[in-house]
Scaffold this motif. Structure first.
Motif, short mmCIF file in Angstrom:
data_model
loop_
_atom_site.label_atom_id
_atom_site.label_comp_id
_atom_site.label_asym_id
_atom_site.label_seq_id
_atom_site.Cartn_x
_atom_site.Cartn_y
_atom_site.Cartn_z
N VAL A 1 44.71 34.40 36.06
CA VAL A 1 46.08 34.87 36.15
C VAL A 1 46.74 35.51 37.62
N GLU A 2 45.80 36.36 38.08
CA GLU A 2 45.81 36.91 39.49
C GLU A 2 46.00 35.79 40.62
N GLU A 3 45.35 34.77 40.44
CA GLU A 3 45.42 33.47 41.29
C GLU A 3 46.64 32.95 41.15
N ALA A 4 47.04 32.76 39.92
CA ALA A 4 48.37 31.96 39.62
C ALA A 4 49.72 32.91 40.11
N LYS A 5 49.38 34.49 39.96
CA LYS A 5 50.67 35.13 40.39
C LYS A 5 50.77 35.09 41.99
#
Ligand code: 5GP
Length: 188
Positions: free
Chosen positions: A172-176
């Motif tokens: 999720v952090e990577e996607a953000k």
């Protein structure tokens, strides 16, 4: 901007999409239409518009889809023009959860307005394990989903970004981080 998430079934893509929508409540989810039957945990009009095969085919005739695919042999899934047009006319960001062919169609149609993100599972075995554990599939639909994994994985090179889903929070952090390169939240 249209943020399109794709991956083989069971890669955890829908979980990531839901998490992104929580963190960016101003983004809109593109609710697809499908002819597959509703799962117990799903809500009509929220997860999908669940319609019959006949209704779907009539919408195809009326040219109501941006794109649609017949997936796992017999179920239609499609992005409704009405959903995307409304969003684009308001200048809003939209999030899509779709198969790889659908994602590539979105790129072909919307070009630089779209960003394709591939959610990469740790391994094929991990996907199969996940699909079995969630207990949403019959023996037959499970086989069809497994049979499609290699085809979807082979398209990874055609995506703008790849997010590794070894760990949900990190993914999720990577996607953000990717989204934030293209989108700046308005300060209230
Ligand atoms: P599921 O049955 O697991 O909800 O979805 C099966 C596959 O169809 C998933 O890869 C999902 O992302 C994809 N899908 C969902 N909506 C659409 C759509 O509107 N168009 C396309 N091409 N694929 C979709």
């Amino acid at each position: 901007m249209l943020f399109v998430f794709s991956a083989p079934s069971g890669s955890g893509k829908t979980t990531i999409v839901k998490e992104i929508l929580k963190q960016y409540p101003e983004f809109r989810f593109s609710i697809s239409a499908t002819s597959r039957s509703k799962r117990e945990i799903e809500t009509d009009g929220k997860d999908y518009f669940f319609i019959t095969r006949e209704e779907f085919e009539s919408k195809i005739k009326n040219d109501e889809f941006v794109e649609y695919e017949l997936i796992y042999d017999n179920n239609y899934y499609g992005t409704l023009k009405s959903q995307v047009d409304e969003c684009l006319s308001k200048g809003e960001c939209m999030v899509f959860d779709m198969d790889v062919k659908g994602a590539l169609s979105i790129k072909r149609i919307y070009g630089d307005k779209s960003l394709l993100i591939f959610v990469k599972p740790p391994s094929k075995e991990a996907i199969i394990e996940r699909l079995k554990n969630r207990k949403t599939e019959t023996e037959e639909t499970l086989k069809k989903r497994i049979a499609r994994i290699d085809f979807e994985m082979a398209k990874i090179g055609e995506f703008d970004y790849v997010v590794n889903n070894d760990d949900l929070q990190t993914a999720v952090e990577e996607a953000k981080k990717i989204i934030n390169k293209y989108y700046i939240k308005e300060q209230k």
